[in-house]
Design an enzyme around this catalytic site. Structure first.
Site, PDB file in Angstrom:
ATOM      1  N   LYS A 159      -1.166  -6.953  -9.339  1.00  0.00           N
ATOM      2  CA  LYS A 159      -1.702  -7.166  -8.388  1.00  0.00           C
ATOM      3  C   LYS A 159      -1.594  -6.029  -7.130  1.00  0.00           C
ATOM      4  O   LYS A 159      -0.565  -6.193  -6.311  1.00  0.00           O
ATOM      5  CB  LYS A 159      -1.714  -8.504  -7.669  1.00  0.00           C
ATOM      6  CG  LYS A 159      -3.148  -9.145  -6.880  1.00  0.00           C
ATOM      7  CD  LYS A 159      -3.467  -8.228  -5.967  1.00  0.00           C
ATOM      8  CE  LYS A 159      -3.050  -8.266  -4.433  1.00  0.00           C
ATOM      9  NZ  LYS A 159      -3.454  -7.262  -3.721  1.00  0.00           N
ATOM     10  N   GLU A 199      -5.114  -3.838  -2.133  1.00  0.00           N
ATOM     11  CA  GLU A 199      -6.479  -3.488  -2.004  1.00  0.00           C
ATOM     12  C   GLU A 199      -6.836  -2.314  -1.176  1.00  0.00           C
ATOM     13  O   GLU A 199      -7.869  -1.560  -1.011  1.00  0.00           O
ATOM     14  CB  GLU A 199      -7.157  -4.643  -1.587  1.00  0.00           C
ATOM     15  CG  GLU A 199      -7.104  -5.330  -0.117  1.00  0.00           C
ATOM     16  CD  GLU A 199      -5.627  -6.091  -0.094  1.00  0.00           C
ATOM     17  OE1 GLU A 199      -4.707  -5.981  -0.609  1.00  0.00           O
ATOM     18  OE2 GLU A 199      -5.776  -7.237   0.664  1.00  0.00           O
ATOM     19  N   ARG A 200      -5.718  -1.652  -0.421  1.00  0.00           N
ATOM     20  CA  ARG A 200      -5.966  -0.622   0.235  1.00  0.00           C
ATOM     21  C   ARG A 200      -6.071   0.613  -0.439  1.00  0.00           C
ATOM     22  O   ARG A 200      -6.775   1.772  -0.002  1.00  0.00           O
ATOM     23  CB  ARG A 200      -5.213  -0.709   1.614  1.00  0.00           C
ATOM     24  CG  ARG A 200      -5.517  -1.789   2.382  1.00  0.00           C
ATOM     25  CD  ARG A 200      -4.701  -1.588   3.729  1.00  0.00           C
ATOM     26  NE  ARG A 200      -3.459  -2.538   3.621  1.00  0.00           N
ATOM     27  CZ  ARG A 200      -2.721  -2.826   4.725  1.00  0.00           C
ATOM     28  NH1 ARG A 200      -2.682  -2.120   5.643  1.00  0.00           N
ATOM     29  NH2 ARG A 200      -1.443  -3.839   4.522  1.00  0.00           N
ATOM     30  N   SER A 255       5.362  -7.128   3.437  1.00  0.00           N
ATOM     31  CA  SER A 255       5.824  -7.155   4.757  1.00  0.00           C
ATOM     32  C   SER A 255       6.457  -8.575   4.628  1.00  0.00           C
ATOM     33  O   SER A 255       6.476  -9.327   3.717  1.00  0.00           O
ATOM     34  CB  SER A 255       4.633  -7.411   5.787  1.00  0.00           C
ATOM     35  OG  SER A 255       3.879  -8.428   5.380  1.00  0.00           O
ATOM     36  N   CYS A 311       9.619   1.628   3.575  1.00  0.00           N
ATOM     37  CA  CYS A 311      10.342   0.391   3.854  1.00  0.00           C
ATOM     38  C   CYS A 311      11.782   0.977   4.305  1.00  0.00           C
ATOM     39  O   CYS A 311      12.612   0.120   4.684  1.00  0.00           O
ATOM     40  CB  CYS A 311      10.291  -0.280   2.951  1.00  0.00           C
ATOM     41  SG  CYS A 311      11.150   0.208   1.273  1.00  0.00           S
ATOM     42  N   PHE A 327       0.801  -1.302  -0.018  1.00  0.00           N
ATOM     43  CA  PHE A 327      -0.223  -0.109   0.082  1.00  0.00           C
ATOM     44  C   PHE A 327       0.760   1.341  -0.089  1.00  0.00           C
ATOM     45  O   PHE A 327       0.330   2.360  -0.187  1.00  0.00           O
ATOM     46  CB  PHE A 327      -0.877   0.151   1.260  1.00  0.00           C
ATOM     47  CG  PHE A 327      -0.298   0.400   2.437  1.00  0.00           C
ATOM     48  CD1 PHE A 327      -0.134   1.701   2.773  1.00  0.00           C
ATOM     49  CD2 PHE A 327       0.165  -0.524   3.434  1.00  0.00           C
ATOM     50  CE1 PHE A 327       0.587   2.153   3.838  1.00  0.00           C
ATOM     51  CE2 PHE A 327       0.789  -0.085   4.569  1.00  0.00           C
ATOM     52  CZ  PHE A 327       0.985   1.352   4.860  1.00  0.00           C
ATOM     53  N   GLU A 347       8.995  -4.512  13.005  1.00  0.00           N
ATOM     54  CA  GLU A 347       8.855  -3.381  12.189  1.00  0.00           C
ATOM     55  C   GLU A 347       7.553  -2.813  12.762  1.00  0.00           C
ATOM     56  O   GLU A 347       6.270  -3.411  12.812  1.00  0.00           O
ATOM     57  CB  GLU A 347       8.791  -3.766  10.756  1.00  0.00           C
ATOM     58  CG  GLU A 347       8.499  -2.615   9.804  1.00  0.00           C
ATOM     59  CD  GLU A 347       8.315  -2.831   8.395  1.00  0.00           C
ATOM     60  OE1 GLU A 347       7.511  -3.828   8.234  1.00  0.00           O
ATOM     61  OE2 GLU A 347       8.826  -2.229   7.456  1.00  0.00           O
TER      62      GLU A 347
HETATM   63  P1  NAD Z   1       1.518  -6.703   3.031  1.00  0.00           P
HETATM   64  O1  NAD Z   1       2.435  -7.811   3.064  1.00  0.00           O
HETATM   65  O2  NAD Z   1       0.279  -6.655   3.993  1.00  0.00           O
HETATM   66  O3  NAD Z   1       0.954  -6.568   1.448  1.00  0.00           O
HETATM   67  C1  NAD Z   1       1.494  -6.631   0.453  1.00  0.00           C
HETATM   68  C2  NAD Z   1       0.905  -7.179  -0.865  1.00  0.00           C
HETATM   69  O4  NAD Z   1       0.604  -8.696  -0.296  1.00  0.00           O
HETATM   70  C3  NAD Z   1      -0.742  -6.645  -0.952  1.00  0.00           C
HETATM   71  O5  NAD Z   1      -0.897  -6.783  -2.399  1.00  0.00           O
HETATM   72  C4  NAD Z   1      -1.619  -7.760  -0.283  1.00  0.00           C
HETATM   73  O6  NAD Z   1      -2.802  -7.620  -0.674  1.00  0.00           O
HETATM   74  C5  NAD Z   1      -0.846  -8.843  -0.469  1.00  0.00           C
HETATM   75  N1  NAD Z   1      -1.254  -9.865   0.709  1.00  0.00           N
HETATM   76  C6  NAD Z   1      -1.530  -9.527   2.006  1.00  0.00           C
HETATM   77  N2  NAD Z   1      -1.743 -10.526   2.649  1.00  0.00           N
HETATM   78  C7  NAD Z   1      -1.493 -11.866   1.924  1.00  0.00           C
HETATM   79  C8  NAD Z   1      -1.501 -13.213   2.166  1.00  0.00           C
HETATM   80  N3  NAD Z   1      -1.866 -13.354   3.377  1.00  0.00           N
HETATM   81  N4  NAD Z   1      -1.422 -14.021   1.080  1.00  0.00           N
HETATM   82  C9  NAD Z   1      -0.986 -13.293   0.068  1.00  0.00           C
HETATM   83  N5  NAD Z   1      -1.052 -12.050  -0.241  1.00  0.00           N
HETATM   84  C10 NAD Z   1      -1.070 -11.171   0.773  1.00  0.00           C
HETATM   85  O7  NAD Z   1       2.341  -5.378   2.958  1.00  0.00           O
HETATM   86  P2  NAD Z   1       1.604  -3.656   3.084  1.00  0.00           P
HETATM   87  O8  NAD Z   1       1.020  -3.706   4.423  1.00  0.00           O
HETATM   88  O9  NAD Z   1       0.506  -3.430   2.040  1.00  0.00           O
HETATM   89  O10 NAD Z   1       2.850  -2.962   2.959  1.00  0.00           O
HETATM   90  C11 NAD Z   1       3.775  -2.562   3.988  1.00  0.00           C
HETATM   91  C12 NAD Z   1       5.206  -3.703   3.984  1.00  0.00           C
HETATM   92  O11 NAD Z   1       5.668  -3.377   2.820  1.00  0.00           O
HETATM   93  C13 NAD Z   1       6.052  -3.008   5.137  1.00  0.00           C
HETATM   94  O12 NAD Z   1       6.335  -4.380   6.034  1.00  0.00           O
HETATM   95  C14 NAD Z   1       7.192  -2.448   4.587  1.00  0.00           C
HETATM   96  O13 NAD Z   1       8.300  -2.717   5.011  1.00  0.00           O
HETATM   97  C15 NAD Z   1       7.062  -3.378   3.167  1.00  0.00           C
HETATM   98  N6  NAD Z   1       7.617  -2.820   1.966  1.00  0.00           N
HETATM   99  C16 NAD Z   1       8.840  -3.192   1.691  1.00  0.00           C
HETATM  100  C17 NAD Z   1       9.755  -2.352   0.589  1.00  0.00           C
HETATM  101  C18 NAD Z   1      10.900  -2.816   0.274  1.00  0.00           C
HETATM  102  O14 NAD Z   1      11.205  -2.616  -0.819  1.00  0.00           O
HETATM  103  N7  NAD Z   1      11.569  -3.746   0.863  1.00  0.00           N
HETATM  104  C19 NAD Z   1       8.870  -1.500   0.026  1.00  0.00           C
HETATM  105  C20 NAD Z   1       7.930  -0.821   0.320  1.00  0.00           C
HETATM  106  C21 NAD Z   1       7.024  -1.607   1.478  1.00  0.00           C
END
Ligand code: NAD
Length: 500
Positions: A177, A180-181, A230, A285, A153, A387
């Site tokens: 993909k 969704e937020r 994450s 991140c 998101f 985190e």
């Molecule tokens: P998230 O892991 O909740 O979601 C990321 C994606 O995964 C979304 O598209 C979501 O729909 C999907 N997803 C969520 N739960 C899932 C599941 N159980 N099974 C399959 N797919 C699923 O992350 P977020 O809250 O959207 O973003 C924040 C996180 O992203 C933080 O941990 C941040 O550090 C990380 N991030 C990392 C980087 C990097 O480059 N390392 C960059 C940006 C964000």
């Protein structure tokens, strides 16, 4: 339509498509708490439809000369630059980040598109002549086929652009993909990709949640998956995708430290910490979430200076041009961050600035949280190990540089790190010894420019490639090596293994 709010569509077979799955997710304006849209979540059958369209579009696209594909990238770059304002407004409306921050996101997303404009150069092969008598060898890099990107998101424009730039330029089709937020920015990206003249079907958007992600991870026609999100989900995506025979790069969470040496300029350190810890409400991140002053003298001075400034952060919605920090993404996420603050207090850390009671007039239902500052945090506490992803900076006091290096290297996450010092030798030594993917020397958020690459170490990245630059030219292509003999005089079978 869901109630009176608009429905956010997907893009399948090159056209807008409303999922008929019957499942949907609300989209909120985080500054007001109001539901502003609803996103219909694609079923696995609908994902399969998008994959089938991507397979058929990819064949001709992969055969299109790289320079022709690059021509479309140049157009896309121009359109992105023209539409920066619109993209930024769309980001802020659903994410909540300030307008200036959203403009920065778009600019950093355009960088890998600029790299992709030179894709013909990046795809050049190698050639060796006469590797044996009358034998030559050359290499080519061919597209892998259908690639998918699953994005978080916090950067709804930048991270998709990081992925799709080289995926498309290398001749693949790409299915996004989005989170969704904040799903709407993906449709603006589609509109610009379409206007740039990319063939129908090479770019698709499947709005969805776990069901859509699982459908992509297990579909036999999806060859490569790029994921950013994450750490637990990154690990799941990596193991599931690999078990289904795909290439996977999965970037996870972070706990970025800033080591502050006693010789550092404290004014500059404070400026750097304010922006990198509290910008985007800590939802980056590459945010600095741990300040690690070396020695008590610098720690005392730093905490005193920071405390004053954290209380003065201008917290406001993105529509306020003076806003320095906006709200968190959802009510649930705000509660999660509050839970971390409670745990820090329970475990004995000193909450120097408590932002929990911050309220913004006329935005009482928004997901705002005041900046928080913890001192005397110890490495065993949850607020250090995990985190938080909110406007909460923790100060861990190190007795020496050795201790700072050892703590940083011992942390399971390894995305970014920074050191602030005036000593070149200390900085150089630190950069070489530290087990972290991206290092800043007097730079708090060392996100590499688009012609380098981005990626962490340890549990911040599963897989072996960073997410843009030359690294993804390799990730999004398969290497083929052709060995050629034009020797009309050769005769007879050779049963021994061929030697040069
Ligand atoms: P998230 O892991 O909740 O979601 C990321 C994606 O995964 C979304 O598209 C979501 O729909 C999907 N997803 C969520 N739960 C899932 C599941 N159980 N099974 C399959 N797919 C699923 O992350 P977020 O809250 O959207 O973003 C924040 C996180 O992203 C933080 O941990 C941040 O550090 C990380 N991030 C990392 C980087 C990097 O480059 N390392 C960059 C940006 C964000």
């Amino acid at each position: 339509m869901h109630g009176s709010v608009p429905n956010v569509a997907s893009v399948v077979e090159g056209s807008l498509y409303q999922s008929k799955s019957g499942r949907s997710s609300p989209v909120y304006n985080p500054a007001t708490g109001e539901q502003i849209a609803s996103v219909a979540l694609c079923s696995s059958q609908e994902v399969a439809k998008a994959v089938a369209a991507a397979v058929s579009a990819q064949e001709a696209w992969g055969e299109t000369p790289a320079a022709e594909r690059a021509r479309l990238m140049f157009r896309l770059r121009d359109l992105l630059e023209d539409q920066t304002e619109q993209l930024a407004l769309t980001i802020s409306r659903e994410h909540g980040k300030t307008h200036g921050d959203a403009l920065g996101e778009v600019a950093r997303g355009i960088e890998p598109i600029v790299f992709a404009c030179g894709i013909a150069h990046a795809l050049k092969g190698e050639h060796s002549t006469n590797v044996a008598r009358q034998v030559d060898t050359h290499t080519l890099r061919q597209p892998v086929g259908v690639c998918a990107g699953i994005t978080p998101f916090n950067f709804p424009v930048m991270v998709p652009l990081w992925m799709l730039a080289n995926a498309l330029a290398c001749g693949n089709s790409f299915i996004l993909k989005p989170s969704e937020r904040d799903p709407s920015a993906s449709l603006l990206l589609f509109e610009l990709i379409e206007r740039a003249g990319f063939p129908k079907g090479v770019f698709s958007v499947v709005q969805g949640d776990k069901e859509a992600v699982d459908a992509l991870l297990t579909h036999e026609d999806v060859q490569a998956i790029s994921f950013v999100g994450s750490t637990p989900i990154a690990e799941y995506v990596y193991t599931t995708g690999c078990a289904h025979g795909k290439r996977v790069q999965a970037l996870g969470g972070a706990k970025n430290h800033m080591v502050v040496m006693p010789d550092a300029n404290l004014e500059k350190v404070c400026d750097a910490l304010m922006g990198s810890a509290y910008g985007a409400a800590g939802e980056r991140c590459m945010a600095i979430s741990v300040a690690m002053p070396v020695g008590d003298a610098v720690a005392d001075a730093l905490v005193a200076k920071l405390a004053e400034r954290v209380k003065q952060i201008r917290i406001a919605p993105s529509t306020d041009a003076q806003a320095e920090m906006g709200p968190l993404i959802t009510k649930q996420h705000r509660e999660k961050v509050l839970g971390y603050i409670e745990s820090g207090i329970d475990e004995g850390a000193e909450l120097v600035v408590d932002g929990r009671n911050f309220r913004l007039a006329e935005h009482e239902n928004g997901y705002f949280l005041g900046g928080c500052l913890f001192d005397r945090v110890s490495p065993s506490m949850r607020i250090y190990r995990e985190e938080i992803f909110g406007p909460v900076l923790v100060v861990v006091r190190a007795a020496s540089l050795e201790e700072a290096v050892s703590l940083t290297n011992g942390h399971e996450l390894g995305n970014g790190v920074a050191i602030f010092t005036r000593d070149g030798g200390v900085a150089r030594n630190f950069a070489r010894r530290i087990k972290i993917g991206m290092v800043g020397v007097n730079v708090p958020i060392p996100v590499p420019v688009g012609f380098h690459s981005f990626g962490g170490w340890k549990r911040s990245l599963f897989g072996s490639h960073g997410i843009y630059g030359e690294e993804t030219v390799h990730f999004y292509t398969k290497l083929k090596t052709v060995t050629t003999r034009w020797d009309e005089g050769q005769q007879g079978a050779e049963f021994n293994f061929p030697k040069a």
